[in-house]
Structure formats: C-alpha cells, structure tokens
Design a protein around this motif. Structure first.
Motif, PDB file in Angstrom:
ATOM      1  N   ILE A 169       0.850  -1.187   0.000  1.00 35.50           N
ATOM      2  CA  ILE A 169       0.000   0.000   0.000  1.00 35.50           C
ATOM      3  C   ILE A 169       0.886   1.237   0.000  1.00 35.50           C
ATOM      4  CG2 ILE A 169      -0.170   0.056   2.520  1.00 35.50           C
ATOM      5  CD1 ILE A 169      -3.065   1.082   2.164  1.00 35.50           C
ATOM      6  N   ASP A 170       0.416   2.257  -0.664  1.00 36.07           N
ATOM      7  CA  ASP A 170       1.138   3.523  -0.742  1.00 36.07           C
ATOM      8  C   ASP A 170       0.169   4.628  -0.321  1.00 36.07           C
ATOM      9  OD1 ASP A 170       2.754   5.651  -1.204  1.00 36.07           O
ATOM     10  OD2 ASP A 170       2.974   5.327  -3.375  1.00 36.07           O
ATOM     11  N   LEU A 171       0.437   5.245   0.826  1.00 34.69           N
ATOM     12  CA  LEU A 171      -0.441   6.282   1.355  1.00 34.69           C
ATOM     13  C   LEU A 171       0.148   7.666   1.176  1.00 34.69           C
ATOM     14  CD1 LEU A 171      -1.669   4.587   4.661  1.00 34.69           C
ATOM     15  CD2 LEU A 171      -2.822   4.702   2.443  1.00 34.69           C
ATOM     16  N   THR A 172       1.034   7.841   0.220  1.00 30.80           N
ATOM     17  CA  THR A 172       1.577   9.165  -0.055  1.00 30.80           C
ATOM     18  C   THR A 172       0.439  10.088  -0.486  1.00 30.80           C
ATOM     19  OG1 THR A 172       3.640   8.153  -0.761  1.00 30.80           O
ATOM     20  CG2 THR A 172       3.282  10.437  -1.402  1.00 30.80           C
ATOM     21  N   PRO A 173       0.279  11.252   0.153  1.00 30.37           N
ATOM     22  CA  PRO A 173      -0.851  12.129  -0.206  1.00 30.37           C
ATOM     23  C   PRO A 173      -0.872  12.472  -1.694  1.00 30.37           C
ATOM     24  CG  PRO A 173       0.193  12.869   1.827  1.00 30.37           C
ATOM     25  CD  PRO A 173       1.079  11.783   1.259  1.00 30.37           C
ATOM     26  N   GLY A 174      -2.014  12.261  -2.320  1.00 28.42           N
ATOM     27  CA  GLY A 174      -2.180  12.513  -3.744  1.00 28.42           C
ATOM     28  C   GLY A 174      -1.761  11.369  -4.636  1.00 28.42           C
ATOM     29  N   LYS A 175      -1.111  10.334  -4.072  1.00 22.59           N
ATOM     30  CA  LYS A 175      -0.655   9.194  -4.873  1.00 22.59           C
ATOM     31  C   LYS A 175      -1.026   7.879  -4.190  1.00 22.59           C
ATOM     32  CE  LYS A 175       3.326  11.730  -6.685  1.00 22.59           C
ATOM     33  NZ  LYS A 175       4.806  11.755  -6.834  1.00 22.59           N
ATOM     34  N   GLU A 176      -2.234   7.812  -3.630  1.00 25.06           N
ATOM     35  CA  GLU A 176      -2.634   6.622  -2.899  1.00 25.06           C
ATOM     36  C   GLU A 176      -2.838   5.451  -3.867  1.00 25.06           C
ATOM     37  OE1 GLU A 176      -4.035   9.526  -2.706  1.00 25.06           O
ATOM     38  OE2 GLU A 176      -3.867  10.258  -0.653  1.00 25.06           O
ATOM     39  N   HIS A 177      -2.132   4.362  -3.598  1.00 25.99           N
ATOM     40  CA  HIS A 177      -2.246   3.133  -4.393  1.00 25.99           C
ATOM     41  C   HIS A 177      -2.313   1.949  -3.445  1.00 25.99           C
ATOM     42  CE1 HIS A 177      -1.083   5.710  -7.719  1.00 25.99           C
ATOM     43  NE2 HIS A 177      -1.272   4.707  -8.567  1.00 25.99           N
ATOM     44  N   VAL A 178      -2.810   0.840  -3.967  1.00 28.66           N
ATOM     45  CA  VAL A 178      -2.863  -0.390  -3.207  1.00 28.66           C
ATOM     46  C   VAL A 178      -2.793  -1.561  -4.187  1.00 28.66           C
ATOM     47  CG1 VAL A 178      -5.375  -0.659  -3.227  1.00 28.66           C
ATOM     48  CG2 VAL A 178      -4.048  -1.624  -1.332  1.00 28.66           C
ATOM     49  N   VAL A 179      -2.264  -2.664  -3.736  1.00 32.51           N
ATOM     50  CA  VAL A 179      -2.178  -3.868  -4.575  1.00 32.51           C
ATOM     51  C   VAL A 179      -3.518  -4.586  -4.501  1.00 32.51           C
ATOM     52  CG1 VAL A 179      -1.013  -6.083  -4.917  1.00 32.51           C
ATOM     53  CG2 VAL A 179       0.297  -4.083  -4.196  1.00 32.51           C
ATOM     54  N   CYS A 180      -4.114  -4.808  -5.670  1.00 30.77           N
ATOM     55  CA  CYS A 180      -5.398  -5.498  -5.713  1.00 30.77           C
ATOM     56  C   CYS A 180      -5.208  -6.951  -5.260  1.00 30.77           C
ATOM     57  CB  CYS A 180      -5.976  -5.463  -7.133  1.00 30.77           C
ATOM     58  SG  CYS A 180      -7.549  -6.343  -7.292  1.00 30.77           S
ATOM     59  N   PRO A 181      -5.937  -7.414  -4.243  1.00 36.37           N
ATOM     60  CA  PRO A 181      -5.753  -8.793  -3.778  1.00 36.37           C
ATOM     61  C   PRO A 181      -6.156  -9.843  -4.805  1.00 36.37           C
ATOM     62  CG  PRO A 181      -6.902  -7.456  -2.134  1.00 36.37           C
ATOM     63  CD  PRO A 181      -6.899  -6.676  -3.423  1.00 36.37           C
ATOM     64  N   ASP A 182      -6.935  -9.471  -5.825  1.00 30.05           N
ATOM     65  CA  ASP A 182      -7.432 -10.448  -6.795  1.00 30.05           C
ATOM     66  C   ASP A 182      -6.496 -10.612  -7.987  1.00 30.05           C
ATOM     67  OD1 ASP A 182     -10.149 -11.057  -5.570  1.00 30.05           O
ATOM     68  OD2 ASP A 182     -10.204  -8.873  -5.725  1.00 30.05           O
ATOM     69  N   CYS A 183      -5.991  -9.490  -8.524  1.00 29.37           N
ATOM     70  CA  CYS A 183      -5.142  -9.577  -9.718  1.00 29.37           C
ATOM     71  C   CYS A 183      -3.699  -9.166  -9.446  1.00 29.37           C
ATOM     72  CB  CYS A 183      -5.707  -8.722 -10.842  1.00 29.37           C
ATOM     73  SG  CYS A 183      -5.776  -6.955 -10.437  1.00 29.37           S
ATOM     74  N   SER A 184      -3.380  -8.763  -8.188  1.00 31.46           N
ATOM     75  CA  SER A 184      -2.016  -8.388  -7.785  1.00 31.46           C
ATOM     76  C   SER A 184      -1.474  -7.228  -8.601  1.00 31.46           C
ATOM     77  CB  SER A 184      -1.083  -9.601  -7.882  1.00 31.46           C
ATOM     78  OG  SER A 184      -1.526 -10.653  -7.059  1.00 31.46           O
ATOM     79  N   CYS A 185      -2.336  -6.308  -9.034  1.00 30.72           N
ATOM     80  CA  CYS A 185      -1.910  -5.123  -9.781  1.00 30.72           C
ATOM     81  C   CYS A 185      -2.039  -3.893  -8.882  1.00 30.72           C
ATOM     82  CB  CYS A 185      -2.765  -4.947 -11.037  1.00 30.72           C
ATOM     83  SG  CYS A 185      -2.597  -6.261 -12.254  1.00 30.72           S
ATOM     84  N   TRP A 186      -1.100  -2.966  -9.075  1.00 31.71           N
ATOM     85  CA  TRP A 186      -1.183  -1.703  -8.339  1.00 31.71           C
ATOM     86  C   TRP A 186      -2.319  -0.858  -8.931  1.00 31.71           C
ATOM     87  CZ3 TRP A 186       1.060  -0.009  -3.967  1.00 31.71           C
ATOM     88  CH2 TRP A 186       2.156  -0.717  -3.468  1.00 31.71           C
ATOM     89  N   CYS A 187      -3.257  -0.461  -8.067  1.00 33.38           N
ATOM     90  CA  CYS A 187      -4.425   0.301  -8.525  1.00 33.38           C
ATOM     91  C   CYS A 187      -4.566   1.571  -7.685  1.00 33.38           C
ATOM     92  CB  CYS A 187      -5.701  -0.530  -8.393  1.00 33.38           C
ATOM     93  SG  CYS A 187      -5.637  -2.089  -9.277  1.00 33.38           S
ATOM     94  N   PRO A 188      -4.910   2.684  -8.322  1.00 34.80           N
ATOM     95  CA  PRO A 188      -5.141   3.917  -7.557  1.00 34.80           C
ATOM     96  C   PRO A 188      -6.370   3.785  -6.666  1.00 34.80           C
ATOM     97  CG  PRO A 188      -4.785   4.367  -9.895  1.00 34.80           C
ATOM     98  CD  PRO A 188      -4.997   2.891  -9.776  1.00 34.80           C
ATOM     99  N   ILE A 189      -6.360   4.546  -5.579  1.00 31.17           N
ATOM    100  CA  ILE A 189      -7.509   4.611  -4.671  1.00 31.17           C
ATOM    101  C   ILE A 189      -8.225   5.941  -4.926  1.00 31.17           C
ATOM    102  CG2 ILE A 189      -8.252   4.567  -2.266  1.00 31.17           C
ATOM    103  CD1 ILE A 189      -5.721   3.092  -1.571  1.00 31.17           C
ATOM    104  N   THR A 190      -9.463   5.888  -5.277  1.00 32.69           N
ATOM    105  CA  THR A 190     -10.254   7.089  -5.527  1.00 32.69           C
ATOM    106  C   THR A 190     -11.223   7.327  -4.372  1.00 32.69           C
ATOM    107  OG1 THR A 190     -11.690   8.202  -7.115  1.00 32.69           O
ATOM    108  CG2 THR A 190     -12.051   5.850  -6.777  1.00 32.69           C
TER     109      THR A 190
END
Length: 261
Positions: A38-59
């Motif tokens: 997980i990446d909680l950098t302000p403005g660049k929040e991302h997380v690894v999708c548990p289903d496809c293991s891809c980095w996805c933005p958090i909206t």
C-alpha cells in the motif's frame, strides 16, 4: 473494402473515476496489508489489488475510498480482461500516513537481512606441477619409471625425438644413474657396520692412548692431529694487522660509549 480487427488492450487506469458503483465484497483493510502493498503518499494513494495483484489507484479519499475499475495486466498490453472482483472495492484507511511510513522504514532493513549475501567464487586449486618438475624423492627406479611412462604416452617421444618434458625426464634419469654409486656408498657408510668401521679407523684404543698422552711440545711445532695444510701465520700480514686495528678502535668506541665518557 477490407476490415481489419485489432486486439483490445488494457487501458490506462484513471486517477479519478466518477462512478457511484460499489463492489459488495468485503472492504480491504489497510492495516491488514503489508507495508509494501500500500502507498499512502498524499495525492498518490495506491494499493495492490488482492485479486489480480496489480497496483491500482484509490479514488474517493475524501469520501468513500475504493479501487478504480481496472484491467488485469499493464496498460497497453493485450490483457484486456477486466478485474470484476477487485474493481470498485472499498478500502478502509485505518492507519495514519506517519505510522505507515514508520512501518515501511522498519521493514526495509528486515527485507535486506533476508536477502542472500553475495556468493564469492571459490578459488580454483593450482594445477599440479608436471612430472618433469618434481624433484622430491627421486630415485633410480622412480626416475626410470617416469621416463618410460612418458615415452609410452607421448607420440613425439615414441618416434625417437624427445619433447620438452621427455628431454627433462631423460636428463634426470641420467643424472640419478650417475649419482647412484655415490648414494650406495653413502648408504653403506651410514649402516651400523660402516659406522663401526669408521670408529675403528678413527678411534679405538690407539686414538684414546694418543689423547691421554701429555707430552711437552716446543713452540712452533704442529701436533700430529693437525694437518700440514693448516697455516700458522696469516697469508696477508698487512690486511691482518689493519683488521686488528679496526677491531681495536671499534671496541674502544663501544667501551667509551658504555661508560659515558
């Protein structure tokens, strides 16, 4: 008119997705993920999708955080299948940014310690010395055997012309054969019978009686136990006197230095 079909490719994942659709699967809890998932950098929040293991933005960070709709695979590749299980899935942000950074910083040395250290190649052993360079424990039998073995294996030596190693082995065999009589004589002298004969020749009752005699000798005479080749006077008298003077001066300086004069 010909129609060409193109393979659909995965689209770039947008940062902000204007959709109210929400995945009904259980939400992803941020505190339950690893620090590197997980990446909680302000403005660049991302997380690894548990289903496809891809980095996805958090909206929807200010409202309902969730994963953006995304395809399986990198953008621009032929993996255009949509990740229906992970798209629009809610994310519960229950960890502060500072706590996440601290956790990530602490995980870096732990990960580095688990990595394998650099494998140092083991040095190769030095090649064995050729038979022609081995001199230890050479006897007449071993020298002859090494020479004959080399002749049988070497094609050039079999024609009557010695190669480099063959010539060295042949020369060594000749030297050992010439030295063999002296070796046999030395072994004979070192035997108990040879040592007894030497003692009888150079010792015994005659030598003991001569040693026990106390006969007066005149000055300048030479004992019979000394050979006539032993000089009584220095060959170079001037060099001898000069050397004695240098030694006397050196000892005088040493004695004066020791006494502190």
């Amino acid at each position: 008119m010909t129609m060409t079909s193109t393979m659909p490719t995965a689209r770039k994942r947008r940062r902000k997705v204007r959709t109210k659709a929400v995945n009904h699967r259980p939400a992803i809890v941020a505190s339950g993920l690893k620090a590197n998932e997980i990446d909680l950098t302000p403005g660049k929040e991302h997380v690894v999708c548990p289903d496809c293991s891809c980095w996805c933005p958090i909206t929807g960070m200010l409202g309902t955080p969730k994963l953006v709709p995304h395809h399986v695979g990198r953008a621009g590749t032929t993996a255009s299948r949509r990740c229906s299980a992970g798209s629009n899935r809610q994310v519960i942000i229950d960890i502060a940014v500072d706590a996440w950074r601290t956790k990530l910083t602490e995980a870096v040395p732990t990960t580095a310690s688990r990595r394998a250290t650099k494998v140092l190649p083991k040095p190769l052993p030095a090649p064995a010395a050729p038979v022609a360079r081995i001199h230890a424990g050479v006897t007449l039998k071993t020298a002859r055997q090494a020479y004959l073995t080399h002749i049988e294996e070497c094609m050039r030596c079999g024609t009557g012309q010695h190669c480099t190693h063959g010539g060295v082995l042949a020369h060594r065999y000749v030297l050992v054969r010439n030295e063999e009589p002296a070796r046999r004589e030395a072994r004979k002298q070192s035997a108990p019978a040879g040592r007894r004969a030497q003692w009888n020749q150079r010792g015994g009752e005659t030598a003991e009686a001569a040693n026990n005699q106390c006969r007066p000798r005149l000055d300048g005479t030479v004992s019979e136990f000394r050979g006539p080749q032993l000089p009584l006077e220095p060959q170079d008298v001037e060099a001898y006197e000069r050397r004695q003077a240098e030694l006397a001066e050196r000892y005088a300086r040493r004695n004066s230095a020791a006494s502190g004069v």
